[in-house]
Design a protein around this motif. Structure first.
Motif, PDB file in Angstrom:
ATOM      1  N   ILE A   1       4.788   7.090   2.919  1.00 58.54           N
ATOM      2  CA  ILE A   1       5.946   6.369   3.450  1.00 58.54           C
ATOM      3  C   ILE A   1       5.531   5.636   4.719  1.00 58.54           C
ATOM      4  O   ILE A   1       4.875   6.214   5.587  1.00 58.54           O
ATOM      5  N   SER A   2       5.904   4.366   4.824  1.00 56.02           N
ATOM      6  CA  SER A   2       5.555   3.583   6.011  1.00 56.02           C
ATOM      7  C   SER A   2       6.812   3.101   6.714  1.00 56.02           C
ATOM      8  O   SER A   2       7.845   2.862   6.080  1.00 56.02           O
ATOM      9  N   PHE A   3       6.702   2.970   8.029  1.00 51.24           N
ATOM     10  CA  PHE A   3       7.785   2.411   8.843  1.00 51.24           C
ATOM     11  C   PHE A   3       7.223   1.229   9.623  1.00 51.24           C
ATOM     12  O   PHE A   3       6.204   1.360  10.316  1.00 51.24           O
TER      13      PHE A   3
ATOM     14  N   THR B   1       0.797  -1.234   0.000  1.00 49.83           N
ATOM     15  CA  THR B   1       0.000   0.000   0.000  1.00 49.83           C
ATOM     16  C   THR B   1       0.830   1.283   0.000  1.00 49.83           C
ATOM     17  O   THR B   1       0.257   2.373  -0.034  1.00 49.83           O
ATOM     18  N   HIS B   2       2.154   1.180   0.037  1.00 45.15           N
ATOM     19  CA  HIS B   2       3.010   2.370   0.041  1.00 45.15           C
ATOM     20  C   HIS B   2       4.093   2.254  -1.029  1.00 45.15           C
ATOM     21  O   HIS B   2       4.617   1.159  -1.282  1.00 45.15           O
ATOM     22  N   ASP B   3       4.434   3.364  -1.638  1.00 50.27           N
ATOM     23  CA  ASP B   3       5.507   3.361  -2.634  1.00 50.27           C
ATOM     24  C   ASP B   3       6.879   3.229  -1.991  1.00 50.27           C
ATOM     25  O   ASP B   3       7.827   2.764  -2.619  1.00 50.27           O
ATOM     26  N   LEU B   4       6.989   3.649  -0.724  1.00 48.19           N
ATOM     27  CA  LEU B   4       8.251   3.542   0.003  1.00 48.19           C
ATOM     28  C   LEU B   4       7.984   2.997   1.393  1.00 48.19           C
ATOM     29  O   LEU B   4       7.192   3.570   2.143  1.00 48.19           O
ATOM     30  N   SER B   5       8.629   1.887   1.720  1.00 48.88           N
ATOM     31  CA  SER B   5       8.443   1.247   3.023  1.00 48.88           C
ATOM     32  C   SER B   5       9.800   0.995   3.668  1.00 48.88           C
ATOM     33  O   SER B   5      10.756   0.615   2.991  1.00 48.88           O
ATOM     34  N   PHE B   6       9.834   1.190   4.972  1.00 48.00           N
ATOM     35  CA  PHE B   6      11.029   0.876   5.754  1.00 48.00           C
ATOM     36  C   PHE B   6      10.715  -0.295   6.667  1.00 48.00           C
ATOM     37  O   PHE B   6       9.661  -0.319   7.325  1.00 48.00           O
TER      38      PHE B   6
END
Length: 335
Positions: free
Chosen positions: A301-303, A138-143
């Motif tokens: 962005i997700s963490f 669901t996010h283009d950038l995930s950490f």
């Protein structure tokens, strides 16, 4: 030796059906080793005769024990139950305590992400891994940040393969800082890919498991799977790609910023790292630590933060992670 339950312990009687002696032996393990493993982890006592089990301990731990036994009994119908299976089943029972609030709709994971690969179905174990997989989708950038053994890299690669096979992206790009882990490796022969390959071994191992050696080799030749040393990413724009940056704790602030600004249209990026295993010089700030502060709260962005309780490797790995954490806290307190 079984753990002695408290005097006020609860008792639970469990009957596992069907009464199949081979299946029960598979569940219990040689000399009841699997039962002893469950007892030690949960602090309960398990008594059994045939398919009749009695669990003694606190109400919460007895409930966990029942869930673990039922899960492993179901597994025993078709597969050999291993100590790893027991450890993972136990880890799932403790996962709920260390994730977000159970009142949160996301925490319930009603729409759990399931990945199908050549090795079978891959799904998150425990709420943190399930949330991680959902964040990647669901996010283009995930950490994904946390200790070794929590599945950060493996699940990222699984997600990349899943996206590639469903034409969500056109290629997979593997990125990792080429920082030596306290060792001087000296000159490495070969071309750029061959020089960086030793640093990318964990990523390749996961790819081999999911796609097979021959297919990975073919896709690498066609540049569908690309090796991209972090230092050589400058000036590029990655469109329609699934980009994985592993061991991101070893990136500098400048390298992290450079990498994150390479993401193009139709791309997905996953950044993984463990802040307890930074190999940068002491005077140099980790780009991963810096990114956590700068990007907190940025939309899209997700963490996902993993803890020692989320470790899904050998049980000893979790104990090692905890021991190092305690030692580091003691050192900080003395400083």
């Amino acid at each position: 030796m079984s753990t002695k339950p408290a005097a006020s312990a609860a008792k639970l009687d469990l009957v596992l059906e069907p009464d199949d002696s081979e299946r029960l032996l598979n569940l219990c393990g040689a000399f009841d080793a699997h039962l002893r493993q469950i007892e030690l982890r949960l602090g309960i006592e398990i008594r059994n005769r045939g398919n009749h089990f009695q669990l003694v301990g606190t109400r919460k731990d007895v409930g966990r024990g029942e869930a673990v036994l039922q899960q492993l009994f179901n597994l025993a119908a078709d597969d050999t139950v291993t100590t790893e299976n027991v450890h993972l089943a136990l880890t799932e029972q403790f996962g709920d305590e260390h994730a977000v609030s159970p009142d949160d709709d996301d925490a319930k994971m009603r729409d759990e992400v399931v990945i199908r690969s050549r090795r079978g179905v891959i799904r998150g174990r425990g709420l943190q891994q399930k949330q991680y997989l959902k964040n990647i989708v669901t996010h283009d950038l995930s950490f994904g940040i946390g200790p070794a053994g929590t599945g950060k890299t493996y699940l990222a690669v699984a997600s990349a393969v899943h996206a590639l096979e469903r034409d969500r992206v056109r290629r997979i790009v593997l990125v990792r800082p080429a920082v030596e882990a306290g060792e001087k490796l000296g000159f490495l022969p070969g071309d750029m890919a061959e020089k960086i390959n030793p640093y990318l071994r964990p990523l390749y191992d996961a790819l081999y498991e999911m796609l097979g050696f021959e297919r990975v080799a073919r896709l690498t030749e066609k540049n569908v799977i690309e090796v991209a040393p972090l230092a050589f990413m400058r000036g590029r724009t990655l469109n329609e790609s699934f980009v994985i940056m592993d061991e991101a704790q070893n990136s500098t602030v400048e390298q992290m910023k450079m990498f994150l600004t390479r993401i193009g249209f139709g791309s997905v990026a996953v950044v993984t790292g463990d802040m307890t295993q930074t190999d940068l010089p002491k005077h140099m700030k980790s780009g991963l630590r810096h990114a956590q502060t700068v990007l907190a709260g940025v939309p899209g962005i997700s963490f996902t933060y993993f803890r020692k309780e989320d470790v899904v490797r050998h049980p000893l790995v979790q104990a090692i992670v905890e021991a190092y954490e305690l030692h580091e806290r003691d050192e900080e307190g003395q400083a």
